[in-house]
Design an enzyme around this catalytic site. Structure first.
Site, PDB file in Angstrom:
ATOM      1  N   ILE A   1     -13.311  19.512 -50.877  1.00 54.77           N
ATOM      2  CA  ILE A   1     -13.683  20.853 -50.411  1.00 54.77           C
ATOM      3  C   ILE A   1     -14.901  20.779 -49.493  1.00 54.77           C
ATOM      4  O   ILE A   1     -14.948  21.437 -48.442  1.00 54.77           O
ATOM      5  CB  ILE A   1     -13.942  21.784 -51.608  1.00 54.77           C
ATOM      6  CG1 ILE A   1     -12.643  22.005 -52.391  1.00 54.77           C
ATOM      7  CG2 ILE A   1     -14.512  23.127 -51.148  1.00 54.77           C
ATOM      8  CD1 ILE A   1     -12.827  22.693 -53.730  1.00 54.77           C
TER       9      ILE A   1
ATOM     10  N   ALA B   1     -19.888  28.362 -54.382  1.00 57.65           N
ATOM     11  CA  ALA B   1     -18.475  28.632 -54.672  1.00 57.65           C
ATOM     12  C   ALA B   1     -17.926  27.514 -55.551  1.00 57.65           C
ATOM     13  O   ALA B   1     -16.742  27.210 -55.500  1.00 57.65           O
ATOM     14  CB  ALA B   1     -17.677  28.741 -53.379  1.00 57.65           C
ATOM     15  N   SER B   2     -18.795  26.899 -56.355  1.00 59.61           N
ATOM     16  CA  SER B   2     -18.355  25.800 -57.218  1.00 59.61           C
ATOM     17  C   SER B   2     -18.277  26.258 -58.673  1.00 59.61           C
ATOM     18  O   SER B   2     -17.219  26.680 -59.139  1.00 59.61           O
ATOM     19  CB  SER B   2     -19.266  24.589 -57.054  1.00 59.61           C
ATOM     20  OG  SER B   2     -20.628  24.952 -57.272  1.00 59.61           O
TER      21      SER B   2
ATOM     22  N   ASP C   1     -19.748  33.275 -55.205  1.00 58.21           N
ATOM     23  CA  ASP C   1     -18.412  33.585 -55.719  1.00 58.21           C
ATOM     24  C   ASP C   1     -18.329  33.266 -57.206  1.00 58.21           C
ATOM     25  O   ASP C   1     -17.415  33.720 -57.882  1.00 58.21           O
ATOM     26  CB  ASP C   1     -17.345  32.785 -54.966  1.00 58.21           C
ATOM     27  CG  ASP C   1     -15.944  33.080 -55.480  1.00 58.21           C
ATOM     28  OD1 ASP C   1     -15.532  34.263 -55.435  1.00 58.21           O
ATOM     29  OD2 ASP C   1     -15.261  32.155 -55.954  1.00 58.21           O
TER      30      ASP C   1
ATOM     31  N   GLU D   1     -20.299  34.108 -66.413  1.00 56.40           N
ATOM     32  CA  GLU D   1     -18.953  34.691 -66.288  1.00 56.40           C
ATOM     33  C   GLU D   1     -18.294  34.815 -67.665  1.00 56.40           C
ATOM     34  O   GLU D   1     -18.501  33.976 -68.538  1.00 56.40           O
ATOM     35  CB  GLU D   1     -18.091  33.789 -65.393  1.00 56.40           C
ATOM     36  CG  GLU D   1     -18.502  33.820 -63.933  1.00 56.40           C
ATOM     37  CD  GLU D   1     -17.613  32.942 -63.072  1.00 56.40           C
ATOM     38  OE1 GLU D   1     -16.463  32.664 -63.465  1.00 56.40           O
ATOM     39  OE2 GLU D   1     -18.064  32.519 -62.012  1.00 56.40           O
TER      40      GLU D   1
ATOM     41  N   HIS E   1     -15.339  35.200 -58.370  1.00 59.15           N
ATOM     42  CA  HIS E   1     -14.675  33.903 -58.608  1.00 59.15           C
ATOM     43  C   HIS E   1     -13.216  33.959 -58.150  1.00 59.15           C
ATOM     44  O   HIS E   1     -12.298  33.780 -58.942  1.00 59.15           O
ATOM     45  CB  HIS E   1     -14.758  33.531 -60.097  1.00 59.15           C
ATOM     46  CG  HIS E   1     -14.591  32.053 -60.332  1.00 59.15           C
ATOM     47  ND1 HIS E   1     -15.111  31.423 -61.444  1.00 59.15           N
ATOM     48  CD2 HIS E   1     -13.944  31.078 -59.629  1.00 59.15           C
ATOM     49  CE1 HIS E   1     -14.807  30.133 -61.403  1.00 59.15           C
ATOM     50  NE2 HIS E   1     -14.094  29.902 -60.303  1.00 59.15           N
ATOM     51  N   ILE E   2     -13.024  34.204 -56.840  1.00 55.18           N
ATOM     52  CA  ILE E   2     -11.681  34.478 -56.354  1.00 55.18           C
ATOM     53  C   ILE E   2     -11.268  33.587 -55.164  1.00 55.18           C
ATOM     54  O   ILE E   2     -10.375  33.969 -54.398  1.00 55.18           O
ATOM     55  CB  ILE E   2     -11.518  35.975 -55.958  1.00 55.18           C
ATOM     56  CG1 ILE E   2     -12.716  36.491 -55.134  1.00 55.18           C
ATOM     57  CG2 ILE E   2     -11.355  36.827 -57.173  1.00 55.18           C
ATOM     58  CD1 ILE E   2     -12.659  36.179 -53.695  1.00 55.18           C
TER      59      ILE E   2
END
Length: 325
Positions: free
Chosen positions: A157, A236-237, A262, A267, A285-286
Site C-alpha cells: 500500500i 489509514a492503517s 480513516d 473503534e 474505516h472505509i
C-alpha cells in the site's frame, strides 16, 4: 467434500468454479453474520473458516476447530485472529494483501487531498453560508506539488501511494525496515533509515504500518512534536498506531496544521473531541468498504483456501509461513 464456514453471508456468484468444490456454510440471510456461539458450534465440522468484518477468532474458537486446515481473514490486517495459537496448531492463516492495495492507496490519497486543500472544510462552510467567498491570500491550505510526502511503512500500500503521490509531483520520502532501491529509481523516492528524521522533513506524513505491540502509539507525543507546524498527519492503517490524546493536544495547540483519519484508536467508537476540529477529516474505516472490493477480497481468500485444500500448494497470502519451515 470439504467444508468452509463463512462468518457472514456474502454472495458467491462471482466464484462458482471454486465454490462448487466445497460445501460452504454461511448465515441464511444476506449480509447477516453468525454469532460467536454459532461459530463455536459450527467450526468443529469445518476444514476452513473465513472471518469477515473483524469477527474475532481467538484461542477458544481455534481450539474448537479440530478439523481446521485453514483460517481466512477478510482484510490485509489480521489482529482479530489469534495467529500465535493457529501457528502452534500448524494452521495456516490467510489474509487479503493484494485486493486491498489499490483501494486503500486511493482512499489515502483522497484523505491527503481533502485535508491539504480543505475540501471537507469548504463543503461544510458553503452548506451553511450559501455564499462563495475566499480569502485573498489564504495561508492555511497546502498545494501538493513540490511538497514532501513521508510514508512510514513501505509495503504494497505504501508503494502504491508513492506512485499516486509522484503523479502529483510530490517528493516521496519513506521509512521501512526493508529498502526498495527499485522503487526509489521508479518514482525518485528517498529512503530514511529512521522514522524520526523523516517526520522532521515531511510536509505530509502517511502511516502504513501493521498493528503490533511494538507499533502501539508509534506516533506518540514525542514523534508528533517532531512534525513541522505546517505538516499534516494521515492514518489509514490502524487506529492505535496514533496516540489520539497526543494528537488532540497538538491540534489544540496548533502544533501541526491538521490530520486526516480513516482509522481510530477506540473503534468502533470515536473520540468526540476529534470532531470539534475544523482542520481534521474523519472517515469511518472505509478504505475497502465497497461491494466490488470486498468481493475481490473474498475471492483472494477462496483462491488461497482452494490452493491449500485442493491443490496442496501454499499460496502467497499465508501470513504464518513459519509453519512450513
Amino acid at each position: 467434500m470439504m467444508r468452509i464456514g463463512l462468518s457472514h453471508n456474502f454472495p458467491l456468484d462471482k466464484y462458482p468454479e471454486i465454490a462448487e468444490k466445497f460445501e460452504i456454510v454461511r448465515p441464511k440471510e444476506y449480509l447477516s453474520s453468525f454469532s460467536r456461539e454459532e461459530i463455536l458450534s459450527l467450526i468443529p465440522s469445518c476444514d476452513a473458516f473465513i472471518f469477515i468484518a473483524d469477527t474475532k477468532c481467538d484461542k477458544e474458537i481455534i481450539d474448537k476447530g479440530v478439523k481446521l486446515k485453514a483460517i481466512g481473514n477478510l482484510g490485509s490486517g489480521f489482529d482479530n485472529i489469534d495467529v500465535k495459537t493457529a501457528t502452534e496448531r500448524k494452521i495456516p492463516v490467510l489474509n487479503t494483501p493484494n485486493a486491498v492495495v489499490a483501494p486503500t492507496a486511493e482512499m489515502t490519497m483522497a484523505l491527503i487531498l481533502s485535508i491539504a486543500r480543505s475540501v471537507v472544510r469548504y463543503d461544510r462552510t458553503l452548506r451553511k453560508t450559501l455564499y462563495c467567498k475566499g480569502d485573498l491570500l489564504l495561508e492555511r491550505d497546502m498545494c501538493l506539488a513540490g511538497k514532501k510526502l513521508g510514508i512510514i511503512g513501505f509495503g504494497r500500500i505504501g508503494k502504491r501511494l508513492g506512485h499516486l503521490a509522484s503523479a502529483f509531483d510530490m517528493q516521496v520520502l519513506y521509512y521501512d525496515p526493508y529498502r526498495d532501491e527499485e522503487m526509489e529509481k521508479k518514482i525518485g523516492a528517498i529512503y530514511y533509515t529512521d522514522p524520526d528524521s523523516l517526520i522532521r522533513d515531511a510536509d505530509v506524513i502517511s502511516l502504513h504500518l501493521p498493528y503490533s505491540k511494538e507499533n502501539h502509539h508509534f506516533m506518540d507525543s514525542r514523534r508528533i512534536s517532531l512534525m513541522k507546524k505546517t505538516a499534516y498527519l494521515v492514518n489509514a492503517s490502524r487506529g492505535p498506531i496514533v496516540d489520539e490524546e497526543a494528537l488532540i493536544k497538538a491540534l489544540e495547540e496548533n502544533a501541526i496544521r491538521g490530520a486526516a483519519l480513516d482509522v481510530h484508536e477506540h473503534e468502533p467508537n470515536l473520540n468526540k473531541r476529534m470532531t470539534e476540529f475544523e482542520n481534521v477529516v474523519l472517515t469511518p474505516h472505509i478504505c475497502t468498504n465497497m461491494a466490488e472490493i470486498r468481493l475481490n477480497m473474498l475471492g483472494e481468500l477462496l483462491e488461497g483456501v482452494n490452493s491449500l485444500l485442493i491443490e496442496n500448494t501454499v499460496p502467497r497470502n499465508v501470513v504464518n509461513r513459519s509453519i512450513y519451515a
